[in-house]
Design a protein around this motif. Structure first.
Motif, PDB file in Angstrom:
ATOM      1  N   ALA A   1       0.814  -1.215   0.000  1.00 57.57           N
ATOM      2  CA  ALA A   1       0.000   0.000   0.000  1.00 57.57           C
ATOM      3  C   ALA A   1       0.849   1.267   0.000  1.00 57.57           C
ATOM      4  CB  ALA A   1      -0.930   0.006   1.215  1.00 57.57           C
ATOM      5  N   ALA A   2       2.138   1.116   0.306  1.00 59.81           N
ATOM      6  CA  ALA A   2       3.045   2.275   0.296  1.00 59.81           C
ATOM      7  C   ALA A   2       3.556   2.504  -1.122  1.00 59.81           C
ATOM      8  CB  ALA A   2       4.217   2.033   1.241  1.00 59.81           C
ATOM      9  N   PRO A   3       3.571   3.751  -1.589  1.00 55.41           N
ATOM     10  CA  PRO A   3       3.968   4.044  -2.974  1.00 55.41           C
ATOM     11  C   PRO A   3       5.359   3.555  -3.351  1.00 55.41           C
ATOM     12  CG  PRO A   3       2.952   5.963  -1.938  1.00 55.41           C
ATOM     13  CD  PRO A   3       3.163   4.959  -0.852  1.00 55.41           C
ATOM     14  N   ARG A   4       6.308   3.575  -2.415  1.00 57.55           N
ATOM     15  CA  ARG A   4       7.703   3.254  -2.743  1.00 57.55           C
ATOM     16  C   ARG A   4       8.093   1.836  -2.333  1.00 57.55           C
ATOM     17  NH1 ARG A   4      11.577   5.591  -0.227  1.00 57.55           N
ATOM     18  NH2 ARG A   4      13.066   5.184  -1.892  1.00 57.55           N
ATOM     19  N   LEU A   5       7.132   1.027  -1.898  1.00 61.59           N
ATOM     20  CA  LEU A   5       7.452  -0.321  -1.444  1.00 61.59           C
ATOM     21  C   LEU A   5       6.727  -1.371  -2.282  1.00 61.59           C
ATOM     22  CD1 LEU A   5       7.165   0.185   2.429  1.00 61.59           C
ATOM     23  CD2 LEU A   5       9.223   0.319   1.027  1.00 61.59           C
ATOM     24  N   GLU A   6       7.411  -2.514  -2.474  1.00 60.04           N
ATOM     25  CA  GLU A   6       6.809  -3.608  -3.250  1.00 60.04           C
ATOM     26  C   GLU A   6       7.283  -4.953  -2.709  1.00 60.04           C
ATOM     27  OE1 GLU A   6       6.939  -5.566  -7.755  1.00 60.04           O
ATOM     28  OE2 GLU A   6       8.190  -3.820  -7.250  1.00 60.04           O
ATOM     29  N   VAL A   7       6.332  -5.804  -2.337  1.00 59.28           N
ATOM     30  CA  VAL A   7       6.677  -7.167  -1.920  1.00 59.28           C
ATOM     31  C   VAL A   7       6.941  -7.992  -3.172  1.00 59.28           C
ATOM     32  CG1 VAL A   7       5.862  -9.262  -0.781  1.00 59.28           C
ATOM     33  CG2 VAL A   7       5.319  -7.019   0.202  1.00 59.28           C
ATOM     34  N   ILE A   8       8.179  -8.449  -3.327  1.00 55.62           N
ATOM     35  CA  ILE A   8       8.541  -9.192  -4.540  1.00 55.62           C
ATOM     36  C   ILE A   8       8.358 -10.700  -4.375  1.00 55.62           C
ATOM     37  CG2 ILE A   8      10.109  -7.452  -5.458  1.00 55.62           C
ATOM     38  CD1 ILE A   8      12.417  -9.168  -4.259  1.00 55.62           C
ATOM     39  N   ASP A   9       8.291 -11.161  -3.100  1.00 55.47           N
ATOM     40  CA  ASP A   9       8.068 -12.586  -2.868  1.00 55.47           C
ATOM     41  C   ASP A   9       7.875 -12.817  -1.377  1.00 55.47           C
ATOM     42  OD1 ASP A   9       7.722 -15.265  -3.381  1.00 55.47           O
ATOM     43  OD2 ASP A   9       9.630 -15.534  -4.432  1.00 55.47           O
ATOM     44  N   VAL A  10       7.490 -14.042  -1.039  1.00 55.20           N
ATOM     45  CA  VAL A  10       7.345 -14.435   0.358  1.00 55.20           C
ATOM     46  C   VAL A  10       8.092 -15.746   0.576  1.00 55.20           C
ATOM     47  CG1 VAL A  10       5.102 -13.291   0.624  1.00 55.20           C
ATOM     48  CG2 VAL A  10       5.194 -15.706  -0.060  1.00 55.20           C
ATOM     49  N   ALA A  11       8.413 -16.028   1.843  1.00 52.11           N
ATOM     50  CA  ALA A  11       9.042 -17.295   2.211  1.00 52.11           C
ATOM     51  C   ALA A  11       8.358 -17.809   3.463  1.00 52.11           C
ATOM     52  CB  ALA A  11      10.540 -17.109   2.460  1.00 52.11           C
ATOM     53  N   VAL A  12       8.285 -19.142   3.599  1.00 53.26           N
ATOM     54  CA  VAL A  12       7.523 -19.732   4.697  1.00 53.26           C
ATOM     55  C   VAL A  12       8.409 -20.269   5.820  1.00 53.26           C
ATOM     56  CG1 VAL A  12       5.620 -20.288   3.170  1.00 53.26           C
ATOM     57  CG2 VAL A  12       7.413 -22.000   3.584  1.00 53.26           C
ATOM     58  N   ASN A  13       9.729 -20.225   5.645  1.00 56.45           N
ATOM     59  CA  ASN A  13      10.643 -20.630   6.705  1.00 56.45           C
ATOM     60  C   ASN A  13      12.009 -20.005   6.463  1.00 56.45           C
ATOM     61  OD1 ASN A  13      12.307 -22.480   5.000  1.00 56.45           O
ATOM     62  ND2 ASN A  13      10.387 -23.659   4.906  1.00 56.45           N
ATOM     63  N   GLY A  14      12.901 -20.167   7.445  1.00 53.70           N
ATOM     64  CA  GLY A  14      14.201 -19.527   7.361  1.00 53.70           C
ATOM     65  C   GLY A  14      15.060 -20.029   6.216  1.00 53.70           C
ATOM     66  N   LYS A  15      15.006 -21.317   5.937  1.00 51.15           N
ATOM     67  CA  LYS A  15      15.805 -21.894   4.845  1.00 51.15           C
ATOM     68  C   LYS A  15      15.404 -21.274   3.515  1.00 51.15           C
ATOM     69  CE  LYS A  15      17.184 -26.366   2.873  1.00 51.15           C
ATOM     70  NZ  LYS A  15      16.774 -26.102   1.474  1.00 51.15           N
ATOM     71  N   GLU A  16      14.103 -21.175   3.290  1.00 46.14           N
ATOM     72  CA  GLU A  16      13.623 -20.576   2.051  1.00 46.14           C
ATOM     73  C   GLU A  16      13.985 -19.088   1.996  1.00 46.14           C
ATOM     74  OE1 GLU A  16       9.407 -20.159  -0.436  1.00 46.14           O
ATOM     75  OE2 GLU A  16       9.508 -21.413   1.367  1.00 46.14           O
ATOM     76  N   ALA A  17      13.991 -18.436   3.152  1.00 42.41           N
ATOM     77  CA  ALA A  17      14.364 -17.017   3.213  1.00 42.41           C
ATOM     78  C   ALA A  17      15.814 -16.812   2.773  1.00 42.41           C
ATOM     79  CB  ALA A  17      14.168 -16.480   4.622  1.00 42.41           C
ATOM     80  N   VAL A  18      16.701 -17.692   3.245  1.00 43.34           N
ATOM     81  CA  VAL A  18      18.120 -17.589   2.865  1.00 43.34           C
ATOM     82  C   VAL A  18      18.280 -17.781   1.358  1.00 43.34           C
ATOM     83  CG1 VAL A  18      20.401 -18.636   3.133  1.00 43.34           C
ATOM     84  CG2 VAL A  18      18.912 -18.369   5.129  1.00 43.34           C
ATOM     85  N   GLU A  19      17.606 -18.765   0.816  1.00 41.67           N
ATOM     86  CA  GLU A  19      17.692 -19.038  -0.623  1.00 41.67           C
ATOM     87  C   GLU A  19      17.167 -17.871  -1.453  1.00 41.67           C
ATOM     88  OE1 GLU A  19      15.415 -22.588  -0.824  1.00 41.67           O
ATOM     89  OE2 GLU A  19      17.035 -23.897  -0.092  1.00 41.67           O
ATOM     90  N   LYS A  20      16.033 -17.308  -1.042  1.00 47.44           N
ATOM     91  CA  LYS A  20      15.444 -16.209  -1.809  1.00 47.44           C
ATOM     92  C   LYS A  20      16.204 -14.893  -1.608  1.00 47.44           C
ATOM     93  CE  LYS A  20      10.856 -18.136  -2.433  1.00 47.44           C
ATOM     94  NZ  LYS A  20       9.383 -17.949  -2.374  1.00 47.44           N
ATOM     95  N   ALA A  21      16.834 -14.733  -0.464  1.00 46.87           N
ATOM     96  CA  ALA A  21      17.668 -13.547  -0.258  1.00 46.87           C
ATOM     97  C   ALA A  21      18.837 -13.551  -1.244  1.00 46.87           C
ATOM     98  CB  ALA A  21      18.185 -13.506   1.177  1.00 46.87           C
ATOM     99  N   LEU A  22      19.396 -14.734  -1.473  1.00 42.24           N
ATOM    100  CA  LEU A  22      20.512 -14.862  -2.413  1.00 42.24           C
ATOM    101  C   LEU A  22      20.075 -14.668  -3.855  1.00 42.24           C
ATOM    102  CD1 LEU A  22      22.419 -17.910  -0.872  1.00 42.24           C
ATOM    103  CD2 LEU A  22      23.356 -15.619  -1.219  1.00 42.24           C
ATOM    104  N   SER A  23      18.935 -15.237  -4.218  1.00 46.49           N
ATOM    105  CA  SER A  23      18.506 -15.189  -5.618  1.00 46.49           C
ATOM    106  C   SER A  23      17.810 -13.883  -5.995  1.00 46.49           C
ATOM    107  CB  SER A  23      17.582 -16.369  -5.927  1.00 46.49           C
ATOM    108  OG  SER A  23      16.415 -16.322  -5.129  1.00 46.49           O
TER     109      SER A  23
END
Length: 373
Positions: A24-46
């Motif tokens: 809802a913020a003009p300058r922010l955009e959610v590009i993806d979500v992750a459901v656990n820490g392992k997936e978060a690490v992988e998506k942070a890298l990619s």
């Protein structure tokens, strides 16, 4: 260009709620979500997001472990979500120590008076910590000299380079500090976002025989301050405690203002006591740096060594103005070492602070200032 945000939480409801607020913020955009820490690490890298929001308790890999891995491989500003419990406080402090920059409670109503205020707060926090992304990345690629191994095996011996006449570049020496010669009876430190780590870096370098009391004002929920004081006390040579009503100020003891309340002083220097009062519905900050600094100015006049560290907003500016008017010393953390250059900037821009100091050298500067010649 929008700031890219990765939302990490094992609850589909909370992921959706946070994503809706951020989008809802003009300058922010959610590009993806992750459901656990392992997936978060992988998506942070990619995906290389600008900011990550991270839950603490998740399956497969918890949030704290994920923060450590992300900061080691793809340093990114991380905002933690935690519960306002003693266990939540400890876990949040662990996450901040692991490299997260800030935190918010999962129940937004705990920190906001209404829904609109909660929405604005989350959007503002995400945008604020995003500004530290470039600094985190630069720090990550900076070469670090590794200590030589103690082993005497041939493989461990350093390679000896042939002597040449080529001059090797050397780092410029840090400027030496000098004491102003002022006399002090109290130290006071105010901070907010980024403050827990900043305070730990400073206080752990102070000796057990520190010559006077220290007041600490950190914007933090009520359930967090006792855990934070206990953590600091376990790490420091000085004594650190959550302030209690009626505490008599003692040398070498740091008193952390309790969350949700205001910390003031009464009495005279040498026998001053702490007064803890209700935070007040109208006050934006509980505890408030302005309140404690103003009280210190009335009690100790020109005998206070004070400083404003990293934090959002301008809390501390008016209290620091009162301290300066009374003849006390006011320092500010410099912009480069702040998580959020809000509170220090406020006192610097107003011409109140006399020195802007990098976090890593503040303890050194304090000890030089208090040194008797």
């Amino acid at each position: 260009m929008s700031l890219k945000v990765l939302v990490v939480d094992d609850s589909s409801f909370f992921r959706r709620r946070v994503s809706d607020i951020i989008n809802a913020a003009p300058r922010l955009e959610v590009i993806d979500v992750a459901v656990n820490g392992k997936e978060a690490v992988e998506k942070a890298l990619s995906l290389k997001p600008d900011v990550i929001t991270m839950d603490i308790e998740m399956p497969v890999m918890d949030g704290i472990s994920a923060v450590r891995e992300i900061m080691a491989s793809q340093p990114t500003p991380i905002l933690m979500f935690s519960s306002l419990t003693q266990e939540g406080a400890k876990a949040t402090l662990d996450a901040l120590e692991a490299g997260a920059l800030d935190f918010l409670p999962k129940k937004f109503e705990d920190i906001a008076r209404n829904k609109d205020e909660a929405v604005n707060l989350l959007q503002q926090r995400v945008q604020q910590i995003a500004s530290r992304r470039a600094l985190l990345r630069r720090a990550a690629v900076r070469p670090v000299s590794k200590p030589q191994s103690v082993s005497t095996s041939r493989a461990a011996l350093p390679r000896v380079e042939p002597t040449t006449n080529v001059a090797r570049p050397t780092a410029a020496p840090s400027p030496r500090f000098r004491s102003t010669g002022k006399s002090y009876q109290l130290t006071a430190i105010g901070t907010s976002t980024g403050g827990p780590v900043a305070l730990q870096k400073i206080l752990t370098k102070l000796p057990a025989n520190y010559p006077h009391p220290i007041l600490l004002i950190q914007h933090m929920p009520a359930t967090f301050t006792a855990a934070f004081a206990a953590r600091l006390n376990s790490l420091c040579q000085i004594t650190v405690k959550e302030a209690e009503n009626g505490d008599t100020l003692q040398p070498g003891v740091a008193y952390l203002a309790p969350g949700g309340m205001q910390m003031m002083l009464e009495g005279r220097p040498g026998n001053a006591k702490i007064r803890i009062i209700d935070g007040g519905e109208r006050m934006n900050y509980k505890p408030c740096v302005d309140v404690t600094f103003g009280s210190a100015a009335k009690t100790y006049q020109d005998k206070v060594l004070s400083m404003i560290l990293t934090g959002m907003g301008a809390d501390g500016r008016e209290g620091a103005r009162m301290l300066k008017a009374a003849g006390s010393t006011v320092w500010a953390q410099d912009e480069a070492s702040c998580v959020v250059y809000g509170m220090p900037q406020a006192v610097a821009k107003a011409g109140i602070s006399t020195e802007d100091l990098p976090l890593e050298r503040i303890a050194e500067r304090i000890l030089v200032e208090l040194k008797r010649h």
